[in-house]
Design a protein around this motif. Structure first.
Motif, PDB file in Angstrom:
ATOM      1  N   ASN A 135       0.822  -1.214   0.000  1.00 47.82           N
ATOM      2  CA  ASN A 135       0.000   0.000   0.000  1.00 47.82           C
ATOM      3  C   ASN A 135       0.856   1.264   0.000  1.00 47.82           C
ATOM      4  OD1 ASN A 135       1.015  -0.011   2.577  1.00 47.82           O
ATOM      5  ND2 ASN A 135      -0.968  -0.101   3.615  1.00 47.82           N
ATOM      6  N   ASN A 158      -2.270  -7.741  -5.663  1.00 52.45           N
ATOM      7  CA  ASN A 158      -3.184  -8.473  -4.796  1.00 52.45           C
ATOM      8  C   ASN A 158      -4.163  -7.520  -4.123  1.00 52.45           C
ATOM      9  OD1 ASN A 158      -4.322  -9.712  -2.397  1.00 52.45           O
ATOM     10  ND2 ASN A 158      -2.826 -11.348  -2.638  1.00 52.45           N
ATOM     11  N   CYS A 159      -5.433  -7.637  -4.490  1.00 54.73           N
ATOM     12  CA  CYS A 159      -6.519  -6.899  -3.836  1.00 54.73           C
ATOM     13  C   CYS A 159      -7.572  -7.886  -3.353  1.00 54.73           C
ATOM     14  CB  CYS A 159      -7.146  -5.892  -4.800  1.00 54.73           C
ATOM     15  SG  CYS A 159      -6.045  -4.574  -5.332  1.00 54.73           S
ATOM     16  N   PHE A 172      -3.408  -3.969   3.347  1.00 57.45           N
ATOM     17  CA  PHE A 172      -3.474  -4.105   1.891  1.00 57.45           C
ATOM     18  C   PHE A 172      -4.232  -5.387   1.586  1.00 57.45           C
ATOM     19  CE2 PHE A 172       0.644  -5.747   3.236  1.00 57.45           C
ATOM     20  CZ  PHE A 172       0.917  -6.847   2.434  1.00 57.45           C
ATOM     21  N   LEU A 176      -7.775  -3.102   0.044  1.00 55.72           N
ATOM     22  CA  LEU A 176      -7.587  -2.102  -1.012  1.00 55.72           C
ATOM     23  C   LEU A 176      -8.848  -1.919  -1.860  1.00 55.72           C
ATOM     24  CD1 LEU A 176      -3.964  -2.811  -2.316  1.00 55.72           C
ATOM     25  CD2 LEU A 176      -4.719  -1.130  -0.621  1.00 55.72           C
ATOM     26  N   MET A 177      -9.743  -2.905  -1.853  1.00 52.93           N
ATOM     27  CA  MET A 177     -10.979  -2.744  -2.622  1.00 52.93           C
ATOM     28  C   MET A 177     -11.817  -1.586  -2.098  1.00 52.93           C
ATOM     29  SD  MET A 177     -12.421  -6.483  -3.756  1.00 52.93           S
ATOM     30  CE  MET A 177     -13.560  -5.655  -4.889  1.00 52.93           C
ATOM     31  N   VAL A 183      -5.966   2.080  -5.705  1.00 53.26           N
ATOM     32  CA  VAL A 183      -5.606   0.938  -6.550  1.00 53.26           C
ATOM     33  C   VAL A 183      -5.309   1.401  -7.972  1.00 53.26           C
ATOM     34  CG1 VAL A 183      -6.387  -1.272  -7.500  1.00 53.26           C
ATOM     35  CG2 VAL A 183      -6.923  -0.675  -5.132  1.00 53.26           C
ATOM     36  N   VAL A 200      -5.154  -7.047 -11.887  1.00 54.53           N
ATOM     37  CA  VAL A 200      -5.594  -6.978 -10.490  1.00 54.53           C
ATOM     38  C   VAL A 200      -6.336  -8.258 -10.151  1.00 54.53           C
ATOM     39  CG1 VAL A 200      -7.226  -5.863  -8.907  1.00 54.53           C
ATOM     40  CG2 VAL A 200      -5.754  -4.466 -10.366  1.00 54.53           C
ATOM     41  N   CYS A 202      -8.942  -9.600  -7.294  1.00 53.97           N
ATOM     42  CA  CYS A 202      -9.783  -9.043  -6.237  1.00 53.97           C
ATOM     43  C   CYS A 202     -10.936  -9.981  -5.926  1.00 53.97           C
ATOM     44  CB  CYS A 202     -10.312  -7.669  -6.657  1.00 53.97           C
ATOM     45  SG  CYS A 202     -11.392  -7.697  -8.107  1.00 53.97           S
TER      46      CYS A 202
END
Length: 356
Positions: A135, A158-159, A172, A176-177, A183, A200, A202
């Motif tokens: 992050n 990685n999300c 993170f 992060l979403m 992002v 990405v 997620c």
């Protein structure tokens, strides 16, 4: 949050897991349908056209190399998809796309004198995707720069990781979403520091932020603020209320309808489906339903041979190589003998080479 009044879930969609062949049945004849990701409108037809068949067998160029499209990929899994696992996976399947474990950007930056231990891999592992987490934009940029020398074919952010260490204390992963603007900035930083495609991974949501509209908001902002055109969608939301990562792969229900609605509503993007898919029959069923690609996780580790041995022939239409489990073991033994103790202090050791 931006509103998407024109976006709605596909109410008439029959989830592919309801129509898949039973696992006990033999693999069916080759199933090679693949939708063109630039097509203006998606249909969930099971009919494959000649052009779709051609698209599957057409190699794509990435980083100066040519590979078949990522119809099938093995998910990044912490402490599982290390270079030793990826070596044996590549012996079995020549065309599956492989992902590294998630590597924190800080680890890459702070281990500059020891990068081979974290980033080096045999050239035979191509096509391979590096997944990073973090992050801090400066560290993400530096980590990307340092990774360039190793020649990965794609870099993924990685999300989606819900572990307390990552999403909680680390702030993170899936957390992060909740900040799609960041992002988008992170993906722009990654893209600016590499020549390979970026993507990405997620979930479909986090805690109570799990509406389809909120997922669309995330996808729209990230793809608008960065060159990101590929999203790997784990079709469960994440719960950050203290449940374990294992429970986060089991308790939140799968909502494949979210994934297929994204195909319709973002026709210029490419989406790989992940979550609850654990055999080649189910992979092909998802491709028939219009999935651009399918990612398999634990099954590709726990049932290595039964999952990967049919990928090249049943998914990619490549003639069977005649590889046997004995030949896999013989080739892996050659690899193991070559790498034992190469990092010093008896690392890697036999236990690391044969874990699982």
């Amino acid at each position: 949050m931006m509103k998407f009044p024109g976006y709605s879930l596909i109410s008439s969609f029959t989830p592919f897991h309801c129509i898949i062949l039973k696992k006990q049945r033999r693999l069916s004849a080759l199933d090679l349908s693949f939708n063109n990701p630039t097509k203006s409108r998606r249909t969930l037809s099971v009919c494959a056209t000649k052009q779709q068949l051609h698209n599957i067998n057409t190699q794509i160029e990435m980083g100066g190399q040519q590979y078949r499209p990522p119809l099938f990929s093995v998910a990044p899994m912490m402490e599982w998809t290390d270079t030793h696992y990826r070596t044996v996976a590549r012996i079995i399947s020549k065309h599956a796309w492989l992902y590294t474990e998630m590597l924190a950007a800080e680890t890459i930056v702070y281990q500059q004198e020891n990068l081979d231990r974290f980033l080096a891999f045999p050239s035979e592992q191509h096509p391979i995707v590096l997944q990073i987490g973090g992050n801090n934009l400066d560290n993400i940029a530096k980590a990307t720069q340092l990774a360039n020398a190793y020649g990965y074919d794609e870099i993924n952010l990685n999300c989606g990781c819900p572990s307390a260490k990552v999403a909680g204390h680390g702030c993170f992963g899936v957390r992060l979403m909740l900040d799609p603007k960041f992002v988008g900035e992170a993906m722009s930083v990654i893209a600016a520091n590499t020549d390979v495609p970026v993507s990405v991974k997620c979930r479909i949501g986090v805690d109570d932020h799990d509406s389809y509209n909120e997922l669309c908001d995330f996808i729209y902002k990230v793809s608008s603020l960065s060159p990101t055109k590929h999203f790997v969608i784990h079709s469960r939301k994440a719960l950050l209320n203290g449940i374990s990562p294992a429970d986060n792969r089991r308790i939140p229900p799968l909502k494949y309808e979210y994934y297929y609605a994204l195909l319709r509503d973002f026709p210029d993007l490419r989406f790989t489906i992940n979550g609850g898919i654990d055999c080649v029959d189910e992979v092909n069923a998802a491709l028939r339903e219009g999935a651009h690609g399918v990612m398999v996780g634990r099954a590709a580790f726990n049932n290595l041979w039964s999952t990967l041995a049919h990928v090249d022939s049943a998914v990619y239409g490549v003639p069977n190589s005649g590889l046997t489990r004995r030949k896999v073991l013989e080739q892996y033994q050659v690899y193991g003998d070559a790498v034992l103790g190469t990092y010093g202090n008896n690392r890697p050791n036999i236990r690391e080479l044969i874990k699982g």
